[in-house]
Enzyme design. Sequence first.
Site, PDB file in Angstrom:
ATOM      1  N   CYS A 105       0.818  -1.221   0.000  1.00  0.00           N
ATOM      2  CA  CYS A 105       0.000   0.000   0.000  1.00  0.00           C
ATOM      3  C   CYS A 105       0.853   1.273   0.000  1.00  0.00           C
ATOM      4  CB  CYS A 105      -0.908   0.043   1.228  1.00  0.00           C
ATOM      5  SG  CYS A 105      -2.054  -1.343   1.348  1.00  0.00           S
ATOM      6  N   HIS A 108      -0.642   6.665   3.077  1.00  0.00           N
ATOM      7  CA  HIS A 108      -0.964   5.536   3.939  1.00  0.00           C
ATOM      8  C   HIS A 108      -1.337   6.058   5.324  1.00  0.00           C
ATOM      9  CE1 HIS A 108      -1.249   1.302   4.341  1.00  0.00           C
ATOM     10  NE2 HIS A 108      -0.417   1.229   5.349  1.00  0.00           N
TER      11      HIS A 108
HETATM   12 CA    CA Z   1      -3.879  -1.187  -0.449  1.00  0.00          CA
END
Ligand code: CA
Length: 519
Positions: free
Chosen positions: A77, A130
């Site tokens: 991510c 994130h």
């Molecule tokens: Ca992700």
Amino acid sequence: MHAFAKRLALVLAALLLCPVPDSRTAEPARPNVLVIVVDDMNDWTGFAGGQGVTPNLDRLAARGLVFPSMQAPATFCTPSRTAFLTGVHPATSGHYRNQPALFGMPEIATLPAHFASAGYKVLGAGKVFHHMHGYLDRRGYAEYFAWNPANREKGWPLLPWAPPAPTPKRPASAIPTYTGTPEFDFAALDDAVEDRMADSIDAKWAAEQVGRAHDRPFMMTIGFYAPHKPNYVPKKYFDLYPLEKIRPPHVPVNDLADLPGDPHVKPLCCLSPVKSPLNSGAWPIHKEIVDHGDWRVAIQGYLAAMSYADAQIGRVLDALNAGPNRDNTVVVFLSDNGYHLGEKEKWAKHSLWQRTTGVPFIMAGPGIRTGRYDGVASLLDIYPTLLSLTHVAAPAHHLDGKDLRAVLSNPAKPMDRQVLIAGNEGEFAVVTDRWRYIRYLDGGEELYDRHADPNEWVNLARDPARRKLMDGLARLIPAHPAKSKPDVELGQVKLVVDGQDFHWEAVPEGEIRASDTPD
Ligand SMILES: [Ca+2]
Ligand SMILES: [Ca+2]
């Protein structure tokens, strides 16, 4: 001054203040930019022909350009998001894993920061960078919507799976109890709680912003946590997917037998330090899910969350389309990575296969044709493409992506790209319109013919006749990629929290501290 001359001066002054658009001399109008990010959404969306019920995304796809071969630049991510928000590839920056974004390169002008310096009003909400403490880079944002003080201080605007967001008693499903993965959970909530959910609250705020006039061009970055697990969403979204109608993906027997090494013994991605059973390893989780008869159940939770995300995106798009910015806003829709639902006997993401690196992607708005572009492209291309569409000058740092402007106006003409994807440090995939080549840290290789074998079932890497082809593809892998940024660099960058605002500051040399960031 003579009355006539005075009038003339006034008229000239008025013209200077309110220049009449002139195709020869006027600055081109700058469109607004709406960037919509979802988390872990794969290509089971309705507009891609999948089982997902996504009417709002389907409508966006119908009025924009769909990229079925769009690739994430990284398999985790954070690096995927860091890459598209900086325009810098992980192999250049060293961001391969889930370290806080931008550690070690606070001088980089992020997409929001750069657009702010170019005069844009930049707004944000939800998971764009994130999450976790300090992951959210606030630079450039005129406002970042984060109404929960505790989460604001942690750089995670609003947790979707913790109070005050409505959540069930965990674990809610049987799967975490036998897989040992607490995050891998799902539950149908009362329909009445929808407006109290994190993504819903963020969507409502974003909808208000994009639906009204602003005094200058705006950039809105709105990130939704769904369909990232755990999938706690209202029951009405589960009801869209009766279990008997869910079709699990076909997984050929012995699909893993042609992978380098023994995938049932050593972890996928060979020397991967990631030991979570969700990530790779010996794939016990898939066997357990199938043995318990829960394959459809697990898919249902994921698809329900996909439809919930689609509904929140619909709130934002409906507000945009009903307001004054409808015709002058470039919309970018992306997911940071895809998601396995049993393909390659795997769940979650983090692989270098299409199921992880292929992401749904749509661009729509002025100057963008409708239809689809089948060529390979990278999320890294977002930054240079938005610069091109908005006539904003390039930042000081080098951008690793390509401007997709030519494709947006003529999607029939392929760019013939080679796209580099970073997995764990030292592990890469190279994807072209025809091929996917993967090389692991221990030298293990895979090669797939994307035309003949879109599901990547037949690894051609052991065929000596393919050696020259693979060597050619491998040349795109840098000989000396950037070393991974270790987490211990926490002390070199300081998170400064100031009211609702927080940003990173480099700690001056000689003042390196262990960490300014409590857990
Ligand atoms: Ca992700
Ligand atoms: Ca295979």
